[in-house]
Design a protein around this motif. Structure first.
Motif, PDB file in Angstrom:
ATOM      1  N   LYS A   1      -6.945 164.419  41.042  1.00 26.19           N
ATOM      2  CA  LYS A   1      -5.905 164.526  39.834  1.00 26.19           C
ATOM      3  C   LYS A   1      -4.470 164.104  40.714  1.00 26.19           C
ATOM      4  N   GLY A   2      -3.848 163.032  40.343  1.00 26.96           N
ATOM      5  CA  GLY A   2      -2.516 162.653  40.693  1.00 26.96           C
ATOM      6  C   GLY A   2      -2.567 161.171  41.512  1.00 26.96           C
ATOM      7  N   ALA A   3      -1.312 160.613  41.276  1.00 25.44           N
ATOM      8  CA  ALA A   3      -1.177 159.392  41.826  1.00 25.44           C
ATOM      9  C   ALA A   3      -0.882 159.341  43.290  1.00 25.44           C
ATOM     10  N   PRO A   4      -1.104 158.296  43.905  1.00 30.28           N
ATOM     11  CA  PRO A   4      -0.772 158.527  45.363  1.00 30.28           C
ATOM     12  C   PRO A   4       0.573 158.498  45.619  1.00 30.28           C
ATOM     13  N   SER A   5       1.041 159.006  46.804  1.00 31.73           N
ATOM     14  CA  SER A   5       2.359 159.040  47.062  1.00 31.73           C
ATOM     15  C   SER A   5       3.012 157.730  47.437  1.00 31.73           C
ATOM     16  N   PRO A   6       4.281 157.517  46.876  1.00 34.88           N
ATOM     17  CA  PRO A   6       5.034 156.433  47.158  1.00 34.88           C
ATOM     18  C   PRO A   6       5.471 156.234  48.663  1.00 34.88           C
ATOM     19  N   ASP A   7       5.296 157.203  49.495  1.00 36.28           N
ATOM     20  CA  ASP A   7       5.603 157.068  50.805  1.00 36.28           C
ATOM     21  C   ASP A   7       4.757 156.148  51.754  1.00 36.28           C
ATOM     22  N   ILE A   8       4.764 154.800  51.787  1.00 39.07           N
ATOM     23  CA  ILE A   8       3.640 154.038  52.472  1.00 39.07           C
ATOM     24  C   ILE A   8       3.971 154.346  53.846  1.00 39.07           C
ATOM     25  N   PRO A   9       2.726 154.644  54.586  1.00 40.46           N
ATOM     26  CA  PRO A   9       2.966 154.722  56.047  1.00 40.46           C
ATOM     27  C   PRO A   9       3.245 153.366  56.543  1.00 40.46           C
ATOM     28  N   GLU A  10       4.247 153.622  57.493  1.00 37.75           N
ATOM     29  CA  GLU A  10       4.773 152.142  58.042  1.00 37.75           C
ATOM     30  C   GLU A  10       3.862 151.610  59.027  1.00 37.75           C
ATOM     31  N   SER A  11       3.848 150.310  59.305  1.00 38.11           N
ATOM     32  CA  SER A  11       2.967 149.648  60.389  1.00 38.11           C
ATOM     33  C   SER A  11       4.047 149.488  61.664  1.00 38.11           C
ATOM     34  N   PRO A  12       3.304 149.658  62.908  1.00 37.14           N
ATOM     35  CA  PRO A  12       3.897 149.414  64.047  1.00 37.14           C
ATOM     36  C   PRO A  12       4.694 148.254  64.255  1.00 37.14           C
ATOM     37  N   LEU A  13       5.560 148.279  65.315  1.00 30.85           N
ATOM     38  CA  LEU A  13       6.488 147.238  65.550  1.00 30.85           C
ATOM     39  C   LEU A  13       5.949 146.450  66.970  1.00 30.85           C
TER      40      LEU A  13
END
Length: 549
Positions: free
Chosen positions: A300-312
Motif C-alpha cells: 500500500k503506497g506509491a514509490p518514494s519520489p526520491d530516486i537513488p542517484e547514479s554514480p559519476l
C-alpha cells in the motif's frame, strides 16, 4: 495451418525421444511493423507476433531451439543470438558475414542448440539499424536439474531489458549514417519497452511476495549508452554474468554496458509498497532516466519520489568491474567444476592488438579497427569460404596483429577478416584512444576478461592480469583512454563476428570477422551447411561442396 504445425512439432519431438536426443522447442515468429509509443510519441516499431519487446525465450542447457521466422517487413532481415555460442555451427549466427538475409515475404528456420550453457542472454535483428525499432527479446538458458546452482531456487524469474531509445525511426537513423552524420543522442531510456510516468497511473511491471527472493535477469539491449540500474531501497546480489556463476557480492547499483547481461537476486524484505526500478544513462552530458514499478503483493503506497542517484565518472565503473570474480566453487553447465580450467597456465600462441579509430572518408563518418573499416560484401564471408570462392569476395588478414603507426590517416573500407588457427590459445588486446566508452562482443565464444586498465598496453601489463578467477563472458567494455585484455581458446570452428555493440560504430565499420577453419574438414569440428541454407551473391547457383564426414 496451426494444427499442422502442432502435429509436425509433436512428430519431431517423438523422433527426438526415440533417438534419445536432447529436447526440441519450436517457435513460429511473425515479424511485422506496428505502431508503438514507448516515450509517448507514436512511431514505427518492429514486432514479433505482435509484441514489443519480443517473446521471452525460456530454455534449458542442451535444448535444441527451432525458430521459423516469417519476414513481413519491407526490408531483408536477420536475427542474431547474443551470447549463444553455436558450437560448430556459425551457420546459425544470423549476421551478414555468415548468412544471407531473409527477404521480405519469405521465411527461414534457425536451428541452434544451447549446448553446455547457462545464463542470461538476448536476441535482436542484426541487419541495418533494425534494433532501433525493436525486434529484441530475452533468452534465458536454465541449468539442467542434475547440475546444481549456487543459490536457492527463487520464487520467480524475471527478465529486465534496459535500453536507450530514439523516437526517430530506424530508417531515419540509417539515413543519417549513410549521409555521413551521427545518430546523435537518444531521447529516453526504456525498461522492457516502457517507462513509468510517475503520476500514479503506472501499473506494476513486477510483483513480489513479502519475504520471498526473486531472480532478475538484466540485459542492456540498447544502441549506444551504458546504463546504471538501481532497485529503489533494495540491494542486488549478483549471481551470474553472461553465462558464468560469479562470487555473490551485493550492489546498490550496477553499470550494465551495451550488450552486457547480469542476473541478480532481490529479496522482498522492505516495507510493503511500490518501489522504482531505475535505469540511467552513463558517461553522457545529459542524464536520461527510465523507471518501472516493482510492487509488493500486499503493498500500500506509491514509490518514494526520491530516486537513488547514479554514480559519476568511468573510474567508478572500472572499480566495480574489478569486483567481478568467477565462482570457482560452483558447478558449470557441464558436470565438472568451473575452476578446473586453469587459463593462466596455458601458453599464449598469438597476440592481436586492436585499436579503434574514427575518421571521415569523403566527408562521411567511418569507424575502424587497425585502420580498416569493415563493409559486408553481397556474398556472406562464410559462404564464400565454404564454396571455395573467397578470393572473389575478400582477402584474409587485411589488418596486422599490431595496428599501424599512422592510425590517423585514411582508413581502408573493405571486408575485414582475420585468419586464426584452430585449437590455439590467443590474447586479444582492445585499446581505446577515444573519449567515448567502447563495448565489444565476439560471437561463438566466451572469453576471460583478465584486465582493464588506463593507458596503453605493453607486454609487461600482463603482470596486472587476473590469473585466477577472471569471469568467462562474451562482452567486454573498454573505457576511454584505456585498454582491455581477453584470453580465449580458438576451439569453435566457423566465421565469427567480433563487433562493437555501439550500433552506429558497428554499422560504420567497427567490426571484423575471425575465420577458424578445421584442417580436416570433419563433422567432429563443424556441422555441414544446412540443406535449406539461403544462398546469395556469387555462390547462388553453384554446386554444393561435398559434405563433411
Amino acid at each position: 495451418m496451426e494444427r499442422g504445425r502442432i502435429i509436425c512439432g509433436l512428430l519431431l519431438w517423438l523422433v527426438s525421444v526415440v533417438r534419445g536426443e536432447d529436447p526440441y522447442i519450436f517457435f513460429t515468429w511473425n515479424v511485422t511493423y506496428g505502431i508503438i509509443s514507448p516515450l509517448g510519441v507514436p512511431q514505427q516499431g518492429i514486432l514479433i507476433n505482435g509484441k514489443f519487446p519480443g517473446p521471452n525465450i525460456n530454455s534449458t542447457s542442451n535444448n535444441n531451439l527451432v525458430f521459423n521466422i516469417f519476414n513481413n517487413l519491407d526490408e531483408p532481415l536477420l536475427f542474431t543470438w547474443n551470447g549463444v555460442q553455436h558450437r560448430k555451427n556459425s551457420w546459425q549466427d544470423g549476421v551478414p558475414g555468415t548468412n544471407c538475409p531473409i527477404t521480405p515475404g519469405t521465411n527461414y528456420t534457425y536451428r541452434l542448440q544451447v549446448k553446455d550453457q547457462i545464463g542470461s542472454f538476448f536476441y535482436y535483428p542484426s541487419t541495418a539499424l533494425h534494433r532501433a525499432a525493436g525486434g529484441f527479446g530475452g533468452l534465458r538458458i536454465n541449468s539442467r536439474l542434475l547440475i546444481p546452482v549456487p543459490y536457492h531456487d527463487p520464487e520467480d524469474d524475471y527478465t529486465v531489458l534496459i535500453s536507450d531509445w530514439y523516437t526517430k525511426s530506424h530508417t531515419t537513423l540509417k539515413k543519417f549514417l549513410d549521409s555521413g552524420r551521427s545518430i546523435g543522442r537518444p531521447e529516453g531510456v526504456l525498461i522492457n519497452g516502457k517507462t513509468a510516468k510517475g503520476d500514479g497511473s503506472d501499473k506494476p511491471m513486477f510483483t513480489m511476495k513479502p519475504g520471498k527472493t526473486y531472480k532478475y535477469r538484466i540485459c542492456n539491449v540498447g544502441m549506444k549508452n551504458s546504463l546504471n540500474l538501481r532497485f529503489q531501497g533494495h540491494l542486488m546480489k549478483l549471481v551470474e554474468m553472461e553465462g558464468s556463476h560469479v562470487v555473490q557480492n551485493n550492489y546498490d547499483s550496477l553499470d550494465v554496458h551495451v550488450g552486457g547481461c547480469f542476473s541478480v537476486l532481490i529479496t522482498a524484505d522492505k516495507d510493503p509498497k511500490d518501489y522504482y526500478i531505475v535505469a540511467s544513462t552513463r558517461f553522457s552530458k545529459t542524464v536520461l532516466t527510465g523507471k518501472a514499478i516493482m510492487r509488493y503483493t500486499n503493498g500500500k503506497g506509491a514509490p518514494s519520489p526520491d530516486i537513488p542517484e547514479s554514480p559519476l565518472g568511468w573510474a567508478w565503473s572500472l572499480n566495480q568491474f574489478k569486483t567481478f570474480r568467477w565462482n570457482l566453487s560452483a558447478s558449470a553447465a557441464r558436470p565438472n567444476p568451473q575452476g578446473s580450467y586453469k587459463y593462466s597456465k596455458i601458453d599464449i600462441t598469438r597476440t592481436i592488438k586492436l585499436v579503434n579509430s574514427v575518421s571521415r572518408e569523403n566527408g562521411k563518418l567511418r569507424y575502424a579497427l587497425n585502420g580498416v573499416s569493415h563493409v559486408d560484401p553481397e556474398t556472406p564471408l562464410k559462404l564464400a569460404e565454404y564454396f571455395g570462392v573467397s578470393d572473389k569476395v575478400f582477402k584474409y588478414n587485411t589488418i596486422q596483429d599490431e595496428p599501424p603507426a599512422d592510425l590517423g590517416a585514411s582508413v581502408k573500407i573493405q571486408p575485414n577478416v582475420l585468419n586464426v588457427t584452430h585449437r590455439k590459445f590467443i590474447e586479444i588486446i582492445f585499446e581505446n584512444p577515444e573519449k567515448s566508452i567502447q563495448s565489444y562482443h565476439l560471437d561463438g565464444y566466451a572469453f576471460f576478461v583478465v584486465g582493464i586498465e588506463p593507458g596503453t598496453w605493453t607486454p609487461d601489463k600482463r603482470k596486472s592480469y587476473n590469473p585466477f578467477d577472471a569471469v568467462s563472458r562474451h562482452t567486454v567494455q573498454v573505457f576511454p583512454k584505456c585498454w582491455a585484455a581477453i584470453l580465449l581458446s580458438t576451439d569453435n570452428v566457423g566465421m565469427w563476428n567480433l563487433r562493437s555493440l555501439t550500433a552506429e560504430n558497428m554499422y560504420l565499420g567497427q567490426q571484423l570477422y575471425i575465420s577458424i577453419m578445421s584442417p580436416e574438414g570433419s563433422l567432429r569440428d563443424e556441422y555441414n551447411m544446412p540443406d535449406d541454407n539461403l544462398l546469395c551473391g556469387v555462390v547462388k547457383g553453384l554446386p554444393k561442396p561435398p559434405p563433411y564426414t
